[in-house]
Design an enzyme around this catalytic site. Structure first.
Site, PDB file in Angstrom:
ATOM      1  CG  ASP A 115      -1.864  -1.140   1.278  1.00 22.36           C
ATOM      2  OD1 ASP A 115      -2.164  -1.684   0.198  1.00 22.36           O
ATOM      3  OD2 ASP A 115      -2.296  -1.510   2.390  1.00 22.36           O
TER       4      ASP A 115
HETATM    5  N1  URA Z   1      -1.272  -6.027   3.626  1.00 22.58           N
HETATM    6  C1  URA Z   1      -1.735  -4.761   3.727  1.00 22.58           C
HETATM    7  O1  URA Z   1      -2.757  -4.502   4.330  1.00 22.58           O
HETATM    8  N2  URA Z   1      -1.033  -3.793   3.135  1.00 22.58           N
HETATM    9  C2  URA Z   1       0.144  -4.001   2.475  1.00 22.58           C
HETATM   10  O2  URA Z   1       0.736  -3.052   1.985  1.00 22.58           O
HETATM   11  C3  URA Z   1       0.605  -5.322   2.396  1.00 22.58           C
HETATM   12  C4  URA Z   1      -0.109  -6.327   2.981  1.00 22.58           C
END
Ligand code: URA
Length: 235
Positions: A102
């Site tokens: 993310d």
């Molecule tokens: N899970 C998440 O919620 N965000 C990420 O960036 C990676 C795994």
């Protein structure tokens, strides 16, 4: 393969820099100065530039310590992409991120142009674990960690078995083998908590190099690349 392409790819030169190097007698093929930029280079030929052997790389693997504020995509109309963190000389390789972190997640993001290996690392059937460090809004109990390990309902599915390791009262490491959208954040929510900081630490046994500051990157070593190949051969 043509000599100018070989030299350009192996030595990270532009095609015109590569041609210039060849025409300036800086390149040898099997011990003989090569002057023809279009010369065919057979497999196993020894090519030297300025006295140093160079090797053609079909695939490139980059370990990036992703900062917050970058999207895990090759292009985006609004946000900065992780590819913008790389030197422009990498553009030729058409790298892409192996899975997504993310925009507010930090840590290990592998960039490659090797589609098959990327697929193997991401495929849930291969059971290849990715480990994350999570700082949570509230303390987490052992029971809640057990729930995360067994699998929790995150709305559209129940997560597969995971491994949780306590770091402090509100910090854990969690290893998962899937990569559902916002999976870690949704898993934390499923046990009544919220992630306030998230960082990926590893793909399997391949750990983020502690020497890499946030935003820094380096190519994988031959040993690390070999590890990735072996992992999916075994499955
Ligand atoms: N899970 C998440 O919620 N965000 C990420 O960036 C990676 C795994």
């Amino acid at each position: 393969m043509r000599l100018d392409k070989f030299v350009s790819d192996a030595a990270a030169l532009t095609r015109s820099e590569s041609r210039k190097a060849i025409k300036s007698n800086r390149v040898t093929v099997d011990g003989t100065v090569a002057k023809d930029v279009a010369m065919h280079i057979p497999e196993n030929a020894s090519v030297f530039l300025d006295g140093e052997e160079i090797f053609y790389k079909k695939f490139v693997y980059i370990m990036l310590n992703k900062p917050q504020g970058y999207v895990s995509a090759t292009e985006d109309k609004k946000q900065k992409t992780v590819l913008e963190l790389l030197d422009p000389s990498y553009a030729r390789y058409q790298l892409f991120p192996v899975g997504r972190l993310d925009i507010d997640t930090e840590g290990f993001l592998l960039l490659t142009n090797d589609g098959e290996t990327a697929h193997n690392l991401l495929s849930p059937n291969k059971n290849f674990g990715k480990t994350y460090f999570l700082r949570l809004e509230k303390d987490i109990s052992d029971e809640e960690m057990n729930l995360l390990e067994k699998g929790v309902d995150i709305g559209d599915c129940v997560t597969k078995e995971a491994k949780a390791k306590r770091i402090s009262s509100n910090e854990i490491e969690l290893t998962i083998t899937e990569g559902k959208f916002h999976q870690i954040k949704r898993m934390a929510k499923a046990v009544g908590n919220n992630v306030v900081y998230l960082k990926r630490l590893s793909y399997g046994e391949l750990y983020l190099d502690k020497k890499l500051e946030i935003g820094e990157y380096r190519p994988l070593s031959d040993k690390e690349t070999q590890y990735l190949y072996n992992v999916h051969k075994k499955k």
